[in-house]
Write a protein that holds these residues in place. Structure first.
Motif, mmCIF file in Angstrom:
data_model
loop_
_atom_site.group_PDB
_atom_site.id
_atom_site.type_symbol
_atom_site.label_atom_id
_atom_site.label_comp_id
_atom_site.label_asym_id
_atom_site.label_seq_id
_atom_site.Cartn_x
_atom_site.Cartn_y
_atom_site.Cartn_z
ATOM 1 N N MET A 66 0.853 -1.269 0.115
ATOM 2 C CA MET A 66 -0.103 -0.070 0.094
ATOM 3 C C MET A 66 1.046 1.231 -0.098
ATOM 4 N N LYS A 67 0.607 2.158 -0.694
ATOM 5 C CA LYS A 67 1.306 3.628 -0.980
ATOM 6 C C LYS A 67 1.202 4.288 0.194
ATOM 7 N N LYS A 68 2.121 4.776 0.665
ATOM 8 C CA LYS A 68 1.962 5.783 2.076
ATOM 9 C C LYS A 68 1.394 7.138 1.598
ATOM 10 N N ILE A 69 0.726 7.633 2.378
ATOM 11 C CA ILE A 69 -0.056 8.918 2.234
ATOM 12 C C ILE A 69 0.693 9.920 3.075
ATOM 13 N N LYS A 70 1.087 10.945 2.634
ATOM 14 C CA LYS A 70 1.632 12.118 3.375
ATOM 15 C C LYS A 70 0.772 12.499 4.456
ATOM 16 N N ILE A 71 1.390 12.854 5.702
ATOM 17 C CA ILE A 71 0.762 13.010 6.959
ATOM 18 C C ILE A 71 -0.031 14.243 6.820
ATOM 19 N N GLN A 72 0.284 15.361 5.853
ATOM 20 C CA GLN A 72 -0.676 16.400 5.787
ATOM 21 C C GLN A 72 -1.846 16.302 5.226
ATOM 22 N N ASP A 123 3.275 8.706 5.764
ATOM 23 C CA ASP A 123 4.417 9.126 5.269
ATOM 24 C C ASP A 123 4.707 10.269 6.156
ATOM 25 N N TYR A 124 5.558 10.177 7.288
ATOM 26 C CA TYR A 124 5.454 11.315 8.151
ATOM 27 C C TYR A 124 6.388 12.538 7.736
ATOM 28 N N GLY A 125 7.134 12.283 6.588
ATOM 29 C CA GLY A 125 7.946 13.422 6.176
ATOM 30 C C GLY A 125 9.367 13.781 7.142
ATOM 31 N N SER A 126 9.859 14.856 6.729
ATOM 32 C CA SER A 126 11.125 15.313 7.533
ATOM 33 C C SER A 126 10.701 16.388 8.795
#
Length: 504
Positions: free
Chosen positions: A1-7, A139-142
């Protein structure tokens, strides 16, 4: 499953939170703003502020909490689903007093509110979003992106808040109502407020001055605390239905107009038992009678009582051995005469804390032979019943209350060597669909009269004190009336607050 950006996740759940749970909030807002440009600006600003604030909160929870953040977000949505069910069904407002009701409600009472609709609310508005957030690959990002996103959200909140500075007065005025409908903040903040207030009140019970009884004449007072009884449904007060067929034929019965000090049980019961509205936890009348050498008895099928400091406290009294009508409040009057005579004390106070008119299941609060008016409402979602069905079920509880009070009086009449009295005072009133409100709990400052106009009914035996002709009484008259009737010599007794004639 593709990760979804947290925002995107935070924004999605912010939008869901706004659209699923805030229709009542915006209904109140639109009803109270002017139909002009400024009214539109207030409404639009609240939408944007709520979206930004919830985005900020969900982003923070998910980024910092990760798995824990997902769990907390799930809990919030389930909590919101339960809350919006009660808001939509019973028109409740989740202020600190309502949260006090939630924390003090017993299991039996709590389960009586739920229905198929409640389950659907929880599944579709709570559990499904919770499952989605738990399964989502995020996707929690930086760290840099984290600070950028929460910075933008916080900036939007501040800009919108300060650009609406001229409307702060309007927001402050409406805050008690709209704040109680703002999910999840209403129940989170007000739960904390309630527990802080509870800790403050219960730090230490303040003892009243030591006192003694001025004589050894046998005297007993029975205080019946009613539940959700509104006086305009008592025929003693002019109601067109004959809901008090027994009391109206009983000699020595008096009644006063009275208003409750609150619209929820804990505060109403406290006001009935305390000597003055101080806002502090002073010694209540049964504790005081016991400490001063009298007998205190507490029998209850309800909840919400202050701390009781004597041994003869009986809950779920109807489950006692030998009960004949188990589950109904008339069992509270079982064996009153025998208990009084076996007391060993000359001064006795018995408190019967009933639950007779508590909704939403009014039809379950009385035996079938007391279903005088029919058909009755059998749905816990009261708005789905016809007005006549709801009134019929509620009025049957008043007829049953009349029977219980008459039964208490008949028990007291058997005590030839005792001076006796009975006082019946309700903790608060009850809304029955007026202005689309049901049950009780609306803050007293804005509550309709149906939730605070209560009955205050008194009977005294022929050989005891006469009842004064008062235009009205308050719940705080109870403490002084009981102390006066039992001849308790105490400096806190205010004779002007006693409903009984003074001795000559």
């Amino acid at each position: 499953m593709k990760k979804i950006k947290i925002q995107y996740v935070a924004l999605l759940f912010s939008v869901l939170n706004l659209t699923l749970f805030h229709i009542p909030f915006f209904r109140v807002v639109t009803e109270n703003v002017e139909a002009d440009f400024n009214g539109v600006a207030i409404t639009a600003s609240l939408v944007l502020i709520m979206l930004a604030a919830n985005y900020f909160a969900f982003y923070l929870l998910l980024y910092l909490g990760r798995i824990v953040g997902k769990i907390l977000t799930s809990v919030i949505f389930i909590g919101n689903a339960i809350s919006i069910y009660f808001i939509n069904t019973y028109e409740v407002m989740l202020d600190d007093t309502m949260m006090g009701n939630v924390f003090n409600t017993n299991t039996t009472e709590a389960t009586s509110y739920y229905s198929t609709a409640a389950i659907l609310y929880v599944i579709f508005m709570g559990v499904l979003p919770a499952v989605c957030i738990c399964l989502a690959k995020i996707d929690y990002g930086s760290v840099k992106r984290f600070f950028a996103n929460i910075g933008v959200a916080l900036g939007i909140i501040l800009v919108l808040a300060f650009s609406n500075a001229p409307n702060w007065t309007w927001i402050d005025k409406q805050a008690p109502v709209i704040g109680s409908l703002l999910l999840p903040w209403s129940y989170i903040v007000n739960s904390i407020r309630y527990h802080n207030q509870l800790a403050e009140r219960n730090r230490e019970e303040i003892l009243l001055p030591d006192a003694t009884f001025s004589n050894v004449e046998k005297a007993v007072a029975v205080l019946v605390i009613g539940e959700s009884a509104r006086r305009d449904h008592f025929s003693l007060y002019g109601y067109e239905r004959d809901t008090n067929p027994l009391l109206e034929k009983t000699e020595g019965v008096h009644h006063f107009n009275a208003n409750s000090s609150a619209t929820y049980t804990t505060a109403g019961v406290q006001a009935i038992l305390e000597h003055a509205p101080t806002g502090k936890l002073y010694e209540v009348i049964p504790n005081y009678i016991h400490r001063c050498g009298g007998e205190a008895v507490w029998r209850s099928t309800n909840w919400g009582e202050p701390p009781l400091h004597f041994n003869n406290v009986q809950f779920d009294y109807s489950n006692r051995e030998g009960c004949t009508v188990c589950g109904y409040d008339e069992e509270l009057a079982l064996g009153l005469k025998e208990e009084i005579e076996s007391s060993g004390k000359s001064k006795v106070l018995i408190v019967l804390h009933t639950s007779t008119s508590h909704g939403p299941s009014y039809n379950l609060k009385y035996p079938s032979n007391f279903e005088i008016y029919s058909p009755v409402c059998t749905n816990v979602e009261l708005s789905k019943c016809t007005h006549d069905e709801l009134i019929n079920a509620y009025d049957n509880t008043i007829v049953y209350t009349d029977y219980i009070l008459s039964k208490v009086i008949e028990e007291l009449k058997k005590l030839d060597s005792w001076k006796s009295c009975m006082l019946f005072v309700s903790d608060h009133g009850e809304s029955l669909g007026e202005k689309n409100l049901y049950m009780h709990g609306v803050p007293l400052s804005i509550a309709p009269k149906e939730q605070y106009e209560i009955p205050f009914i008194v009977w005294s035996s022929e050989n005891s004190r006469s009842v004064r002709n008062l235009p009205e009484a308050t719940q705080h008259h109870v403490f002084h009336s009981v102390a006066d009737f039992l001849d308790l010599d105490t400096p806190v007794l205010d004779h002007s607050m006693s409903i009984f004639e003074q001795k000559h």
